[in-house]
Design a protein around this motif. Structure first.
Motif, PDB file in Angstrom:
ATOM      1  N   ARG A 252       0.826  -1.211   0.000  1.00  0.00           N
ATOM      2  CA  ARG A 252       0.000   0.000   0.000  1.00  0.00           C
ATOM      3  C   ARG A 252       0.859   1.259   0.000  1.00  0.00           C
ATOM      4  O   ARG A 252       0.502   2.274  -0.595  1.00  0.00           O
ATOM      5  N   GLN A 259      -3.535   1.593  -3.110  1.00  0.00           N
ATOM      6  CA  GLN A 259      -4.000   2.388  -1.978  1.00  0.00           C
ATOM      7  C   GLN A 259      -5.374   2.989  -2.261  1.00  0.00           C
ATOM      8  O   GLN A 259      -6.269   2.969  -1.407  1.00  0.00           O
ATOM      9  N   ARG A 260      -5.550   3.529  -3.461  1.00  0.00           N
ATOM     10  CA  ARG A 260      -6.847   4.120  -3.821  1.00  0.00           C
ATOM     11  C   ARG A 260      -7.941   3.062  -3.860  1.00  0.00           C
ATOM     12  O   ARG A 260      -9.071   3.297  -3.410  1.00  0.00           O
ATOM     13  N   THR A 263      -8.768   1.987  -0.259  1.00  0.00           N
ATOM     14  CA  THR A 263      -9.432   3.087   0.452  1.00  0.00           C
ATOM     15  C   THR A 263     -10.891   3.203   0.021  1.00  0.00           C
ATOM     16  O   THR A 263     -11.793   3.408   0.837  1.00  0.00           O
ATOM     17  N   SER A 267     -14.193   2.424   2.417  1.00  0.00           N
ATOM     18  CA  SER A 267     -15.127   3.515   2.682  1.00  0.00           C
ATOM     19  C   SER A 267     -16.576   3.133   2.394  1.00  0.00           C
ATOM     20  O   SER A 267     -17.494   3.904   2.677  1.00  0.00           O
ATOM     21  N   GLN A 275     -11.492  -1.276   8.359  1.00  0.00           N
ATOM     22  CA  GLN A 275     -10.550  -1.491   7.270  1.00  0.00           C
ATOM     23  C   GLN A 275     -10.330  -2.986   7.069  1.00  0.00           C
ATOM     24  O   GLN A 275     -10.729  -3.815   7.895  1.00  0.00           O
TER      25      GLN A 275
END
Length: 473
Positions: A252, A259-260, A263, A267, A275
């Motif tokens: 990450r 990472q995107r 994430t 979310s 997470q």
């Protein structure tokens, strides 16, 4: 070498044969894949046959829990939804129509399911008034078993639908790293727990949410063939989980696309602000709850229904089986993490200071072939600047000297006790000593300090551990 290293660990078969009970004391424990060394093998049994990943076809069933699209038969209960292909088949003519991650993420049942606030709120007043207080408490425990099982199934579906499948489709991680994070056992566990949850739901509906007997369902899940499957698949899924999370953490940091992607997945409202690193450990956490729940259920059962001996016996047997499964999985975790430690140290091991004088047995020493019992950092009492790392194996103890990123296998200076009458002379302390030649004596003045004596050459080291517990261990 990261891909080869990941492949080595992902494809190794692990078992829970180690008896190690150590804390994770290796402060240089790698957060990368470099410790996932190639070529190392360990005598560990397979955690079940490699399974074919099956799809998810969410359905709006009572309670909001969707059932898997793969056909699964667990101890006589068949869970089959959609598709004309065989179990586990994906796409293609005659295969299952596997929904995409976007279709699954948009399912209305995800993120909106809440547990029942109170079991008794769904019971007719006339029925509730006829139930004793002890029986009410028993029913509350049964309800807790069902509700927590329902939530666990939901979590396993989240792991597959929101994380595993999008990662597979994106190509952001290699197959080997993905297999570390999401081994095939995830699908098997999801199917096992889904079938169990369905049986619990059906049993609840038979008498208006008042469950008369549940012992037979618990035995079906935790004993016999299904219990063995649960044990092995849970061990395989949990064993390298922490190692995989450390590897993912490094990826990450390096990969903005990954990472995107993660994430965005984390979310989603279905994750409830959790997470991936929070969701993955729930498989092991769930196993720790079963013995507690079953013990509580047994106590209320024998008190509320003392004549129903068969029910009490079935619950007690399920409790024992659940404990055996948990012990097996915990041992598998320790075995895998011990191997990870040894791989890390072996890769950084510098034997140049010993090779010329080492015996034939230790000339080409491979730490990964040995069974680790305990390990941890140590310092020399009279030379605290020297940082050591002790490795205790079944037949041998090794003292490695830490220097920068290396572990040096070299002789240690043994100051002795001083005085002409002392039998412990100054000299060089061999870093590799057979257990049968070692005596250990705790210091009378410092609870964190002990004396390590090599009886073969009458030499001694005074060593300090990080804590009194470590010292005694």
């Amino acid at each position: 070498d990261e891909q080869n290293e990941a492949s080595s660990l992902a494809n190794n078969n692990y078992s829970s044969s180690s008896t190690s009970s150590l804390p994770l004391a290796l402060d240089s424990r790698s957060t990368s894949l470099e410790a996932v060394g190639g070529g190392a093998t360990t005598a560990v049994s397979s955690a079940g046959p490699a399974g074919t990943v099956s799809g998810i076809n969410p359905t709006h069933s009572p309670g909001g829990v969707g059932l898997p699209s793969s056909a699964s038969t667990v101890s006589g209960t068949s869970v089959s939804h959609g598709g004309s292909g065989g179990p586990g088949s994906i796409g293609g003519p005659g295969g299952l129509n596997v929904p995409t991650a976007r279709e699954w993420i948009d399912s209305e049942d995800e993120g909106t399911v809440e547990p029942e606030a109170d079991w008794s709120s769904n019971i007719a007043p006339e029925i509730l008034s006829s139930i004793s207080d002890l029986e009410k408490k028993r029913q509350e425990v049964i309800n807790e078993i069902y509700q927590t099982e329902r939530n666990h199934v939901r979590t396993l579906r989240l792991l597959e639908g929101i994380f595993m499948r999008p990662l597979q489709e994106s190509g952001a991680l290699s197959h080997d790293v993905l297999n570390l994070l999401f081994p095939h056992s995830l699908i098997h566990l999801k199917d096992l727990h889904t079938a169990f949850e369905l049986k619990l739901k059906q049993r609840r509906s038979e008498h208006g949410n008042v469950v008369r007997e549940i012992g037979d369902l618990l035995l079906t899940m935790f004993d016999g063939q299904t219990g063995d499957e649960l044990k092995e698949h849970a061990a395989h899924f949990c064993a390298r989980q922490q190692i995989a999370l450390e590897a993912l953490k490094e990826h990450r940091k390096k990969d903005e696309q990954l990472q995107r992607l993660l994430t965005k997945a984390e979310s989603h409202k279905a994750c409830r602000r959790l997470q991936l690193k929070d969701l993955l450990p729930t498989a092991l956490q769930r196993l720790t709850k079963y013995p507690l729940l079953f013990d509580n259920l047994y106590n209320f059962t024998v008190r509320s229904s003392p004549k129903n001996e068969s029910e009490a016996l079935a619950i007690r047997k399920s409790h024992e089986s659940a404990k055996r499964i948990l012990d097996h999985v915990n041992q598998a975790v320790r075995t895998a993490e011990d191997m990870h430690k040894l791989l890390t140290i072996q890769r950084k091991l510098d034997k140049s200071g010993l090779d010329k004088e080492a015996s034939v047995e230790f000339k080409n020493i491979d730490l990964t072939t040995r069974k680790l019992i305990h390990d941890g950092p140590l310092t020399m009492k009279k030379n605290p600047g020297v940082q050591l790392h002790g490795l205790l194996f079944e037949d041998t103890m090794m003292l490695l000297q830490k220097q920068d990123e290396k572990y040096l296998l070299k002789y240690h200076s043994s100051p002795g006790l001083g005085g002409s009458e002392s039998k412990y002379a100054e000299g060089r302390f061999n870093p590799i000593t057979k257990i049968h030649l070692i005596l250990v004596r705790q210091s009378a003045v410092d609870k964190n300090t002990f004396f390590l004596i090599n009886t073969n050459v009458s030499q001694m080291l005074e060593l300090t551990a990080p804590s009194s517990t470590e010292c005694k261990t």
